[in-house]
Each structure stands twice: as structure tokens, then as C-alpha cells.
Design an enzyme around this catalytic site. Sequence first.
Site, PDB file in Angstrom:
ATOM      1  CG  MET A   1       3.857  31.857 -24.129  1.00 13.41           C
ATOM      2  SD  MET A   1       4.643  33.408 -24.594  1.00 13.41           S
ATOM      3  CE  MET A   1       5.754  33.647 -23.216  1.00 13.41           C
TER       4      MET A   1
ATOM      5  CE  LYS B   1       4.739   3.220   9.370  1.00 10.63           C
ATOM      6  NZ  LYS B   1       3.358   2.861   9.043  1.00 10.63           N
TER       7      LYS B   1
ATOM      8  CG  PHE C   1      -1.719   1.271   1.350  1.00  7.53           C
ATOM      9  CD1 PHE C   1      -2.669   1.601   0.392  1.00  7.53           C
ATOM     10  CD2 PHE C   1      -1.495   2.145   2.405  1.00  7.53           C
ATOM     11  CE1 PHE C   1      -3.389   2.780   0.492  1.00  7.53           C
ATOM     12  CE2 PHE C   1      -2.224   3.326   2.514  1.00  7.53           C
ATOM     13  CZ  PHE C   1      -3.170   3.645   1.556  1.00  7.53           C
ATOM     14  CD  GLN C   2      -0.432   6.103   1.219  1.00  8.96           C
ATOM     15  OE1 GLN C   2       0.266   6.187   2.215  1.00  8.96           O
ATOM     16  NE2 GLN C   2      -1.357   7.011   0.918  1.00  8.96           N
TER      17      GLN C   2
END
Lengths: 590, 196
Positions: A498, A188, A138-139
Site C-alpha cells: 500500500m 500486587k 521496578f516494572q
Amino acid sequence: MTTSTTTPTTATDSPNGSAPVIADGQVITGAEILLECLRREGVDTIFGYPGGANLWLYRYLPDFTDIRHILARHEQGATHMADGYARANRGKAGVVFATSGPGALNCITGIATAQYDSVPLVVVTGQVPTVAVGTDAFQESDVIGVTMPIVKHSYLLQSVDEIARVVREAFHIATSGRPGVVVIDFPKDLQNARHPFHWPAGPVSLRSYNPTTRGNPLQIKRAAKLIDEAKRPAMLAGRGVLISRGEEELLELSRKASIPVGWTLLGTGCYPVGEELSLHMVGFMGAGYTNKAVLGCDLLIMVGMRADDRVTTKLDSFAPQVENIIHIDIDPAEIGKNVRPTLPIVGDAKQVLGEIAKLVAPKRLDSWITQIERWKEEHPLRYRRNTGVLQPQDVLLEMYRRCDSDAIVVADVGQNQIWGALWWDFKGSGLYLNSGGSGTMGFAFPASLGARVGRPDKPVWCIAGEGGFVMTMQELATAVQENIDVKVVILNNYCLGMVRQFQDDYYEGVRSAVDLRVGPDFVKLADAFGMPGWRTDKVEEVPQLLDRMQRHSGPCIGEFIIDPEANVRPIVPLGKGLPDFVEEIVEAGF
Amino acid sequence: MSTRHRLLSMLVENHPGVLNKVSSMIRRRGMNITSLSVGETDDESVSRMTVAIDVGRAQADQAVKQLYKLIEVIKISDITEDPIIDRELVLCKVTAGRGDRSELLQIIDIFKAKIADVATDSMVIEMSGAEDQVETFLELVRPFGIKEVARSGTVAMTRGREGLRLSAKHQARTPAQQDLAAAERQRRSAGVLVGD
């Protein structure tokens, strides 16, 4: 003029306790090791956003009371803020915290923007635990892989005992040589693993990384000789001069050897506009007289610049008559990449310019200066005034008057960026921060917040179009929460200016997907975030509105409704070369 | 080796991911790798790469400068125009019925190749040589029926005493040595020097 109703709220949040002293050998967590290393590297501010994979860092961050954390509202905003901080605070690295996966990926545009313009950043991204790396957890995202082409270097931390060494190396690499971005991916589990703290003493030594900073003395002597022999010398200066703080040396060399100086977009601010020998911006949208000087000189000195396509336009049209080209840059890969010099010098711009200035003979080249003056008269920078419609220059000239050659000006990308650069008028050196290489819309506002945090002693003005501003406007919350005093000038032409200009002139006049008439009411928007905002479309109200912005302490917005048909001039038409610059105002759609 | 090929020999830190960085850098600059080999050196902290890229000299110069910017790259040399020994190892499985074997053995003998494995109707030939020898060898065995080919990529080394190795600047760090190293680096990296 419309005025918002609420007064700004300020919520400063600066903890004032004393920071813990961590002794060598003390057993602490990996997160604390990293934070202690940041402190010892002199980091006073972190721009970041917490999430699942960096929560141990955020657990210990409040303990480090001498480090200020600025909570952005998007990781891209945090990265641009750190970028602005580093550009304004020359020599210091900006620091970003982001979580894994989407957090890290949101930093990508900011990382590329900083790297492209040689801005030192250290980006610390949380990563899933080491055992989960590579399992599509996850993530999880492959931050090292994704950022590889857009960083100077990156580290995936693999054990807690290497954190201190990696942080030291990261700051050394980010800030030395040609500065750039270093990513540290921090799993982590390592953030929470305990280990004795050990600060690696002494200078960082990497056998494979020893950037050359001192120019070769023999080459410097040859450069001085070429300058002594030159009858029509010209210099172009880039961001390298500003990074190395070489403005004084540039001015000294220019005055001593009678060398007119122009600059690249990113070099804006490196040379005083009021000087007799001052040219202006060069290239694609540069001042006509600068381009004339580049085409007409017999010696061209390029210093701290890349000579990219926005400078050279069509490569073979760039200074074809010039007998000698000296190229000074700290990055050898930039020398000869586009323009092949007769004399390359690898080294720090300040050091090399200083050494050359010592060696050259003083002289004054009257006929060359007269020629430059003639070009300035023939090709002045100008715009149509009193058209009845507010012109961007009406606003910028008044804004620059209030900058008083002292403020830091941060511009976004597009017409606002070029207008801001062309009407730059500082009497001394100054900082005009913008995303020149990457051309990242949405850069200016967050970067201006970072610039102000890094240099609270300087007023900071932010110039943006309504299109670019909307891309990162969530950072209005950050500005209010941290009470960051930035004056935002929005030049609103209700279209993607632009792009509209290019479509009119080079894409057969077909306006496609440039209509921005539906956008926020910026005065109400300011109000919604708790800051004042004002708006005008009248030239006579501009001074008063800018005065209000200047007087106001804290962030505020001034929205200026400008001529939707205003174009950038001069311009070298697409596919054409430097001599082909166009100055006249071409009517839209042919 | 065709004239468009440039052969780069490089020493890099023996870290994970370095091969990826080197190959992506070359790809990113729009160049094509035609041969690549990597292996540890006598110093286990250092790997040696031999990379053949399909570009002209100016582009190869740019590749060398860009590769130097990778923090893990210690030393690079474009050895295309140096006197070198280059070798490639090839394993080639060919159909070799009873009738073909004597002729195959003659080819093996000419190229000083070896039979690495034999089965009833095929054999694996192990051959090494410069790239053009390998090409010629493969052409000659092709009519017998090639079942499988594995090539190692070229490894190369300059002839004589000089070579690519870690110099003092990569180990000792006295100020004098650093200055020497800096001067050398400048000379190498800045390209053509006027008057040299």
C-alpha cells in the site's frame, strides 16, 4: 510448490477437573476474587502473559479449571487475540492478563485497536504494590495515565473490598452502549490480600452512565416518513449493525422499502452480496457504483457508522446533493461530528432499524433500481486476469469459494485488507474482521487465533501481507501449542504494497523504504514452529494449495507470491472527493 | 468574555483523576482551556467544574458530547448563552508607597474590593467580579506596579430557579424514571431535531 517436512505437533492443555465453588462470605485472596468474578461474568478464555506483578493471579488461575488460559508470546498478541475473540463472539468481552510496566505497555496498540473499532475488552494489568505506586519501582508504569485516551474507562484498584464491584462495572461498561475497552490495574499486594467474597447482586447501576439504546419513537416515525417520501434512497451500514446483530432488520428494511445498501470497511459482512439491492464497500477505496449511489440518492441513511475520512474522502464532496441524511448511531458524539444529518437518531442499530422497518410502507422503486444496475455495469469491480503473474484476486476468489459464505475471515492492514473486502462475496451475513479504525498492521494473525478460539464451530481464514504478518508472527507458537485451526493466507509481494502504491501515485514515484525482499521463507518458518506450510506463485496451483489448507486440521500457512505491482482500485486520489474515484490501472511511477 | 469563548458547567463524580480526564479530553480534541475551576458541591460525592474553552459553538457541542462519554461525568451544560452570574476571585499584590495609597483606595472602593494584607510598600487586594470587571480592575491598578496576581478561574451559575443539579434520574431508578431520563438524554445529545 514447496512443502514443509514436519507434521504439526499438537499440545492441547485443557484441564478437566471440577472448579472450586466459592461461596458468598468465604474469605479468599484478591486474585481469587477477581477470577471468581470473571467466571461469574461468563468468561471462558483469558489471553495473557505472566510476569512479576500478576503472579498471584497466575498462582490461582489453574484452580479455575473452567477458564482456559491461552499463553500468547507477546502481550500485543494476547490483546489482539482477545479482540478477535470478542469480534467473533459478538456481545462477549475479550479478557487479557498482562503484568505491570512493559507487559501493560505492550498491550497499548492492541487496546487502541479494539477501542477504535468498539470492541469490548477487559484488560487486567498487574501493578506494583500500592505502597510502591508512584515511586518509579521496578516494572512500574502509569498504566491508567498511559491508556486514558484510548480506553472507554479504567480502574486502579485501591482496596480489596472493591474488586468485585469493579469487575462487574468493567464488564457492564465494556459491553453496553458503544462497546469499548476497560482497563483494571491490579496492585500486587491486593492480589494477595484476603477478604470475604461478596458478589454484588442485581444489575449494575451507574448514575453517570446510562447509554441510550432505544431510539426516540418520534424520530423513528420521522425517519419512516422520509423513507416513504424518498424516490432514490440509499443506506450505508457500519460495524454498529454487526455489533448489535442487526443484519436481519437491515435486510428487512432494505427489501421492504427498496433501499440499496452499501457498507463501510468495518461493516463488510452485514448485508448479502447477492441481493438485488446490494451495493458494496463505500468511500476512499470503495466500489464505484456504491459511491455513485451515495452521490445520486435523495435520501441517505447511515447506520452504525462514524462517517470518517475513509468513507467521506473530502468532506464537502460527500453526498452534497442529498436532500436528507438520517444518521443512526448509539454514540451521540458520532452524530454530526463529520457529516451533519437532517435527522439524528441515537440508539441501537438493530432496534432502530427494526422499528423503522415496521413503519415504512412497502414499495418498489423500479427506475432507481434500474439506475443502480446501470452503475453496476458501468463501474464493476474488476482486475487484470491472465497476466502471467499471480494476482491477489486469483487467490482471494478461490479462498472465498472455500469459505462457502460461512467462514470467519480476518484480514490484516494494507492492500490485502482492501482486496479482501472488495472481493467479499458472502451470500448471507458474515464476519470480515479487520482493524478498520486504527489500521494496525500485525492485527490479523493473532486476532484470527482469538476468533477461532471464540468460535470453534467456524472455519477461520486469515489474510495478511508478508509485512504485517511478520509484525506478530511470534504467535505461530501459540497457534501450535493450543492447536488453533487457522488457515493463514500470506499474499507476498515482497514490498510494503500500500505504501509502495501511494509512493508511486502520490509521492512523485519515489519508492522509499518499502523493499521487503529479505524476509523469512514462510514455508521454513511454518516448519520451524511445527506446522505445515506451502508456497506457490502459479495461478494453476492455487486451488490445489488452498484445498490442502482446507483439508488440514490445525494451523497452516499458504504463501502466495503475487504480482508486486498489483494496486488497489478503485481509489479516490489523495485530496480528491468521492466523485473523483479512479478505476483504470495506472502504471507505476506515472 | 469574548464571543469565541464557550462556558461549560458540569457535575462530575468526586473521584481522583477526573479533572485529568476532563482536561485531557478537551486537549485531545484540539481545544484550549482558558479558565477552569473545580470544587465540591453540597453533595460531597459530586464536584462542579466550570470550564471556559476557546472554541465556537459547533466545537463546544462536540466537546459536550465527548465529555458525556467519560463515565464520571454526570451532567454538562453549555451556559454561554444563558442568563448567568459569573464570578472570579483575584488576589493582586501591588506596589503601594505612601503617595499611592489614597488613589489605590479609591479604585478599591469603586470595585468593592478589599485590602487583604498591607506591608510598608505593598498591599494585597482581594477583588471578585465577572471576568471583564476583573480585567478592568487589573488594568487600573497596573500603573501602580503589579508584583503578583493569582486568579481563581471563573465560577458560574444560571439565574432564576432552574439550574445544574442532580435530577431524579441520577438518584432514583424506577423504570418510568429511566425512560424519562433516556428521552431527555436523547433530546439533549442528538443536537438539532427536525421540526422542533
